[in-house]
Design a protein around this motif. Structure first.
Motif, PDB file in Angstrom:
ATOM      1  N   GLU A 146       0.821  -1.209   0.000  1.00 48.94           N
ATOM      2  CA  GLU A 146       0.000   0.000   0.000  1.00 48.94           C
ATOM      3  C   GLU A 146       0.852   1.255   0.000  1.00 48.94           C
ATOM      4  OE1 GLU A 146      -3.238   2.741   0.522  1.00 48.94           O
ATOM      5  OE2 GLU A 146      -3.108   0.706  -0.282  1.00 48.94           O
ATOM      6  N   LEU A 147       1.978   1.207   0.717  1.00 48.59           N
ATOM      7  CA  LEU A 147       2.837   2.383   0.840  1.00 48.59           C
ATOM      8  C   LEU A 147       3.845   2.502  -0.306  1.00 48.59           C
ATOM      9  CD1 LEU A 147       3.587   2.155   4.676  1.00 48.59           C
ATOM     10  CD2 LEU A 147       1.898   3.583   3.530  1.00 48.59           C
ATOM     11  N   GLY A 148       3.838   1.525  -1.222  1.00 48.81           N
ATOM     12  CA  GLY A 148       4.771   1.565  -2.341  1.00 48.81           C
ATOM     13  C   GLY A 148       6.201   1.256  -1.955  1.00 48.81           C
ATOM     14  N   LEU A 149       6.381   0.427  -0.930  1.00 50.41           N
ATOM     15  CA  LEU A 149       7.730   0.111  -0.442  1.00 50.41           C
ATOM     16  C   LEU A 149       8.285  -1.177  -1.029  1.00 50.41           C
ATOM     17  CD1 LEU A 149       7.246   1.007   3.345  1.00 50.41           C
ATOM     18  CD2 LEU A 149       8.281   2.410   1.547  1.00 50.41           C
ATOM     19  N   LEU A 150       7.454  -1.920  -1.761  1.00 55.15           N
ATOM     20  CA  LEU A 150       7.922  -3.161  -2.369  1.00 55.15           C
ATOM     21  C   LEU A 150       8.449  -2.889  -3.776  1.00 55.15           C
ATOM     22  CD1 LEU A 150       5.058  -5.628  -1.346  1.00 55.15           C
ATOM     23  CD2 LEU A 150       7.257  -5.272  -0.216  1.00 55.15           C
ATOM     24  N   PRO A 151       9.336  -3.753  -4.286  1.00 54.52           N
ATOM     25  CA  PRO A 151       9.810  -3.584  -5.671  1.00 54.52           C
ATOM     26  C   PRO A 151       8.642  -3.615  -6.656  1.00 54.52           C
ATOM     27  CG  PRO A 151      11.169  -5.174  -4.486  1.00 54.52           C
ATOM     28  CD  PRO A 151      10.010  -4.868  -3.602  1.00 54.52           C
ATOM     29  N   ASN A 152       8.734  -2.772  -7.673  1.00 55.46           N
ATOM     30  CA  ASN A 152       7.734  -2.699  -8.739  1.00 55.46           C
ATOM     31  C   ASN A 152       6.354  -2.249  -8.238  1.00 55.46           C
ATOM     32  OD1 ASN A 152       9.674  -3.701 -10.613  1.00 55.46           O
ATOM     33  ND2 ASN A 152       9.193  -5.795  -9.955  1.00 55.46           N
ATOM     34  N   THR A 153       6.335  -1.535  -7.117  1.00 56.51           N
ATOM     35  CA  THR A 153       5.079  -0.954  -6.631  1.00 56.51           C
ATOM     36  C   THR A 153       5.246   0.553  -6.543  1.00 56.51           C
ATOM     37  OG1 THR A 153       5.708  -1.197  -4.298  1.00 56.51           O
ATOM     38  CG2 THR A 153       4.441  -3.001  -5.303  1.00 56.51           C
ATOM     39  N   GLU A 154       4.178   1.263  -6.880  1.00 57.34           N
ATOM     40  CA  GLU A 154       4.195   2.723  -6.841  1.00 57.34           C
ATOM     41  C   GLU A 154       3.028   3.229  -6.003  1.00 57.34           C
ATOM     42  OE1 GLU A 154       4.157   4.373 -10.712  1.00 57.34           O
ATOM     43  OE2 GLU A 154       6.081   3.493 -11.325  1.00 57.34           O
ATOM     44  N   ASN A 155       3.240   4.363  -5.369  1.00 54.48           N
ATOM     45  CA  ASN A 155       2.181   4.994  -4.597  1.00 54.48           C
ATOM     46  C   ASN A 155       2.433   6.487  -4.553  1.00 54.48           C
ATOM     47  OD1 ASN A 155       0.700   6.042  -2.177  1.00 54.48           O
ATOM     48  ND2 ASN A 155       0.034   3.907  -2.105  1.00 54.48           N
ATOM     49  N   ASN A 156       1.484   7.256  -5.087  1.00 57.31           N
ATOM     50  CA  ASN A 156       1.628   8.703  -5.111  1.00 57.31           C
ATOM     51  C   ASN A 156       1.184   9.361  -3.808  1.00 57.31           C
ATOM     52  OD1 ASN A 156       2.545   8.656  -7.792  1.00 57.31           O
ATOM     53  ND2 ASN A 156       0.440   8.591  -8.563  1.00 57.31           N
ATOM     54  N   THR A 157       0.554   8.571  -2.923  1.00 53.15           N
ATOM     55  CA  THR A 157       0.033   9.130  -1.681  1.00 53.15           C
ATOM     56  C   THR A 157       1.146   9.365  -0.667  1.00 53.15           C
ATOM     57  OG1 THR A 157      -2.055   7.978  -2.052  1.00 53.15           O
ATOM     58  CG2 THR A 157      -1.640   8.781   0.181  1.00 53.15           C
TER      59      THR A 157
END
Length: 570
Positions: A146-157
């Protein structure tokens, strides 16, 4: 891998089925919910010390108020101490507390620690009195995703600050403009955790930010009191405008009674035409910070003036309400500039942590912050107010009046007798980026808060009855306190009384009121309440509040006893 409690969609254990807890003592304790209080052994010395300390605090307040020396109260304190000790010994000899505080037993402690090591134990979304157990590894995984901390994950929040928690705390202490609103005894920032939405299929998660005992908790409480005062002032203003124009400009509903009053007005003065329900998708995490600050500043500008609303004042951060004043006579005083600075600073400095990673929230507000509901309410209110004002300026008064029975509770909206105008104008009303979904299909029936409403075709009037979305969750819901809890039994019976009153206000048809009453009666008896005591309190409240008159029944005590008692036995 072979656990029967494993969720097939997530391939990990996510369950509210407490059979997973094999220890019978812990299992029964968890079923009572997180609000249950176990009965401890009576420790006379601890209770005596607490009573005397509280009395000393009271006498200290008296000495300050009446400008007398604290030593004047020494004989009174000594007498109070001896009196309390005598009464406590008398109580201990007469009543014996149960000698089974299970959480103090070593075996129970070990099993509870094992559960903590294996699972994340949290409330269930929309059913906070129920407990869910989620695989701890998987809960960390979904949070990082959810926080975009994993590889290949994004989060603009959220944005990773690459700072240590201590560095952020030091920055807050240095740059925060209101030093008296910093809790230097709790040098921590809020952390984020997931709670499962077990009523969804597949199961989803809501991410909660816990700010308990954090450095900016006092600032959040102060901001909440300010925004609450601003909202209240706008409510006064909009009510005044409505009295002159007959057009409603504030849709915010504080509780279900606002909706009930609207329905009663429609049933009395006109015919029921339609009712709809809408929901904002992920409202809290979709609020653009620029729009958020701009709309809140607009609300603050309108609420303050240079005459009698110069300051928002309050004596304590624990008070429930603040008030506007012309003079800064309280411990906490915020003028229009200070109010804007405090809110803007908190929005731009929303730090949270996940483990040892510190993030800054760039979009939206955290679910769990004190001020978040008022932020959401005021942001949407400004858009709604401006929309109605524009309709009035353009002489579209008929369209504006169709929104007179529209109510919004945070992210849920219920227009009534609106002729689907809300659906037509919703994209013009609110700021871009907010997603609004229609919840009901049939415009003759919908639900809002604890109210289920439908249009009776034979009378063209609204019929209302009790609604609880948790009834469809598929697992038993923990409701109301138990008689086994460490609270006075009158508290439990008073809950029964308040629910009877609430049910009578929600339901406008006797048969639905009696069905709800029967279910409540069964629930409370299962909680350990005595049947004859419940009946006695039920009849008393029916007579005292004249409840059955609402359903066109003559309030005859004997007939009520016969009809309702026989009904409850079925």
């Amino acid at each position: 891998n072979s656990s029967p409690y494993k969720d097939s969609n997530h391939d990990h254990i996510i369950t509210g089925n407490l059979v997973i807890i094999e220890n019978p003592v812990l299992n029964s304790l968890f079923k009572l919910g997180p609000s249950h209080r176990t009965i401890p052994n009576l420790d006379i010395s601890t209770v005596h010390k607490q009573l005397v300390d509280d009395f000393k605090s009271c006498t200290a307040a008296w000495s300050r108020k009446f400008y007398v020396s604290i030593h004047v109260f020494t004989p009174l304190i000594d007498y109070f101490s001896c009196y309390c000790l005598d009464r406590l010994h008398l109580f201990a000899n007469k009543f014996h507390s149960k000698d089974n505080p299970c959480l103090n037993e070593p075996t129970i402690k070990d099993e509870l620690k094992l559960l903590h090591d294996t699972y994340l134990i949290t409330p269930i979304d929309k059913a906070s009195s129920n407990i869910a157990l989620t695989c701890k590894w998987y809960s960390i995984y979904v949070t990082c995703k959810e926080l975009g901390l994993l590889p290949n994950t994004e989060n603009n929040t959220y944005v990773n600050t690459h700072l240590l928690e201590t560095e952020v705390v030091d920055m807050i202490q240095d740059s925060f403009p209101f030093k008296n609103l910093v809790d230097n005894n709790n040098q921590k920032i809020p952390f984020i955790y997931p709670i499962p939405k077990l009523h969804k299929s597949p199961i989803k998660f809501r991410f909660i930010v816990s700010g308990v005992n954090t450095i900016l908790k006092p600032a959040q409480k102060a901001c909440t009191l300010i925004l609450k005062s601003v909202q209240t002032q706008h409510k006064f203003y909009c009510d005044l405008l409505y009295s002159f124009t007959g057009i409603k400009r504030m849709w915010i509903a504080n509780n279900f009674m606002d909706i009930i009053n609207s329905i009663e007005s429609i049933n009395k003065n006109s015919l029921a035409r339609d009712t709809e329900s809408y929901d904002f998708s992920t409202l809290y995490t979709n609020l653009n910070h620029d729009s958020l600050i701009s709309n809140i500043n607009w609300c603050i500008d309108k609420a303050f003036n240079s005459h009698n609303r110069v300051f928002v004042t309050f004596h304590s951060l624990t008070t429930k309400t603040a008030r506007f004043s012309i003079n800064p006579h309280s411990k906490f005083n915020f003028n229009i500039v200070d109010s804007k600075i405090l809110h803007t600073w908190l929005v731009h400095n929303t730090y949270i942590k996940c483990g040892n990673i510190v993030l800054l929230q760039k979009i939206g507000v955290p679910i769990g912050d004190n001020q978040a509901p008022f932020q959401a309410n005021l942001v949407l209110y400004k858009d709604e107010f401006v929309f109605i004002e524009n309709l009035c300026r353009n002489k579209q008064f008929n369209i504006a009046r169709t929104f007179n029975h529209t109510h919004r509770y945070l992210d849920d909206i219920n227009p009534k007798n609106n002729y689907s105008n809300f659906n037509l104008f919703k994209d013009r009303i609110y700021s871009p980026g907010l997603i609004i979904n229609k919840e009901n299909i049939d415009n003759g029936r919908t639900s809002m808060l604890e109210i289920d409403m439908f249009i009776d075709k034979s009378t063209n009037k609204f019929t209302t009855f009790l609604y609880d979305k948790r009834d469809k969750f598929g697992f038993p819901i923990v409701k109301y306190p138990s008689i086994k809890s460490n609270i006075h039994r009158n508290t439990v019976y008073n809950v029964f009384i308040t629910q009877v009153i609430r049910y009578s206000r929600v339901c406008n048809d006797l048969k639905y009121f009696l069905v709800a009453l029967k279910n409540l009666f069964i629930t409370m008896t299962n909680k350990g309440c005595k049947r004859h005591v419940l009946l006695k309190k039920l009849f008393k409240i029916l007579v005292d509040k004249d409840i059955l008159t609402k359903f066109d029944i003559t309030p005859n005590y004997n007939s009520m006893f016969y009809v309702l008692s026989s009904f409850l036995r079925k």
